[in-house]
Design a protein around this motif. Structure first.
Motif: not given
Ligand code: MG
Ligand code: AHM
Length: 328
Positions: A99, A118, A121, A277
């Motif tokens: 990400e 990610d 998060d 995600e």
């Molecule tokens: Mg995220």
């Protein structure tokens, strides 16, 4: 769901568990096991840093933006460095999709795996001591080892994942993962410095009574989503929305429930990212008996067209996801 050859007891260390279950993996080369160990190791370092947040200068905005043009937090950047470093040193991964970086990172042409991650998060919760998470997907590369990475290695459907998992930095730190043979959860025992098996063969209840959706955006929901939310209220369901996907997902995995991040009038494809995600959590949900769709299509069958593609996300107890879809 297949169980392990020898059912290992609660308290078994992650390393031993991985080794014991290596036979389930069709390419029993040990590389996937090593990758999981690399990720677990990096997560321990990240966990240590998260626990120090507030004591040293690692909270707050970095002053830079990520791939989606969102403010990067210092811990976002730090976590990205930790995972990238662990996966680079490990040597099993040829490419890393994150990400936090615009394009994928070319790691090692000899590596057989592509990782989508990610690193941290739940950005809005980092500074306020609320649960956050790491989400990861692991794919086999498609092109021959030794060749430069190609689009076909990177833009794979979620159904091609060979393993996926998340780390939840919550009231305790947990690592939950699947290699396509059920889902197992490990709790970090900080005095030992080890993840130990605490939640073997996790299954998601067929239905639950909790719904998680950011109702602050209700004015921009479609009439179908508004209709489902009203249904939840009519049924006296409980609303729970942490705003950290991993934490909301984990609660629903244990207790039953549904999480929805729908398309909105402003964001036609919702907010969440397919590759790092949604895919991992969709794989875990299905392995635990749950369901994950974009409201119509199975998440794992969506062919990504770009690294940071977004998708509406409906995930959780199977019967609840199906009920929500019936409003579409
Ligand atoms: Mg995220
Ligand atoms: P992030 O990657 O910037 O942290 O955004 C993802 C997070 C999810 O963890 C969470 O479920 C969602 O964004 C919350 O978004 P919103 O505040 O719009 O409800």
């Amino acid at each position: 769901m297949e169980s392990s050859r020898i059912a290992l007891p609660i308290g078994t260390a992650l390393d031993r568990f991985i080794k014991n279950n290596q036979f389930q993996f069709q390419y029993a080369s040990g590389e996937l096991s090593q990758l999981l160990r690399d990720i677990a190791l990096a997560s321990k370092v990240v966990n240590r840093e998260i626990n120090k947040a507030g004591l040293i200068d690692i909270m707050g905005p970095m002053g830079s933006q990520n791939s989606g043009g969102e403010q990067q937090q210092k811990l976002d950047v730090l976590a990205n460095i930790r995972f990238t470093r662990a996966l680079t040193k490990g040597g099993e991964a040829c490419a890393l999709i994150s990400e936090e970086t615009e394009s994928y990172v070319d790691l090692n042409n000899e590596g057989r795996y592509v990782i989508a991650i990610d690193p941290l998060d739940g950005s809005s919760n980092i500074d306020v001591n609320v649960s956050i998470g790491t989400i990861f997907s692991i794919y086999r590369r498609v092109s021959p080892v030794g060749q430069p990475i190609q689009d076909q290695d990177i833009l794979q459907c979620g159904a091609e994942q060979v393993a996926a998992g998340y780390i939840l930095y919550g009231s305790s730190t947990m690592l939950v993962y699947t290699t396509g043979h059920g889902v197992n959860g490990f709790t970090y025992e900080s005095t030992l410095g080890e993840y130990v098996l605490s939640h073997p063969d996790m299954t998601m209840p067929e239905r639950g009574r909790t719904y998680s959706i950011n109702e602050g955006s209700a004015n921009s929901f479609s009439s179908a989503v508004k209709g489902y939310v009203q249904f939840c209220k009519d049924e006296n369901y409980t609303a729970r929305y942490i705003g950290s996907l991993v934490a909301d997902f984990h609660r629903n995995l244990l207790k039953g429930g549904i999480y929805i991040y729908p398309a909105t009038a402003k964001d036609k494809k919702g907010k969440l990212r397919l590759m790092y995600e949604c895919n991992a959590l969709a794989f875990i949900a299905e392995q635990a008996g749950g369901k994950a769709t974009d409201g119509k299509t199975r998440i794992l069958e969506i062919k990504p067209e770009s690294l940071h593609e977004r998708t509406p996300f409906y995930v959780g107890s199977k019967a609840m996801v199906e009920k929500a879809e019936s409003f579409n």
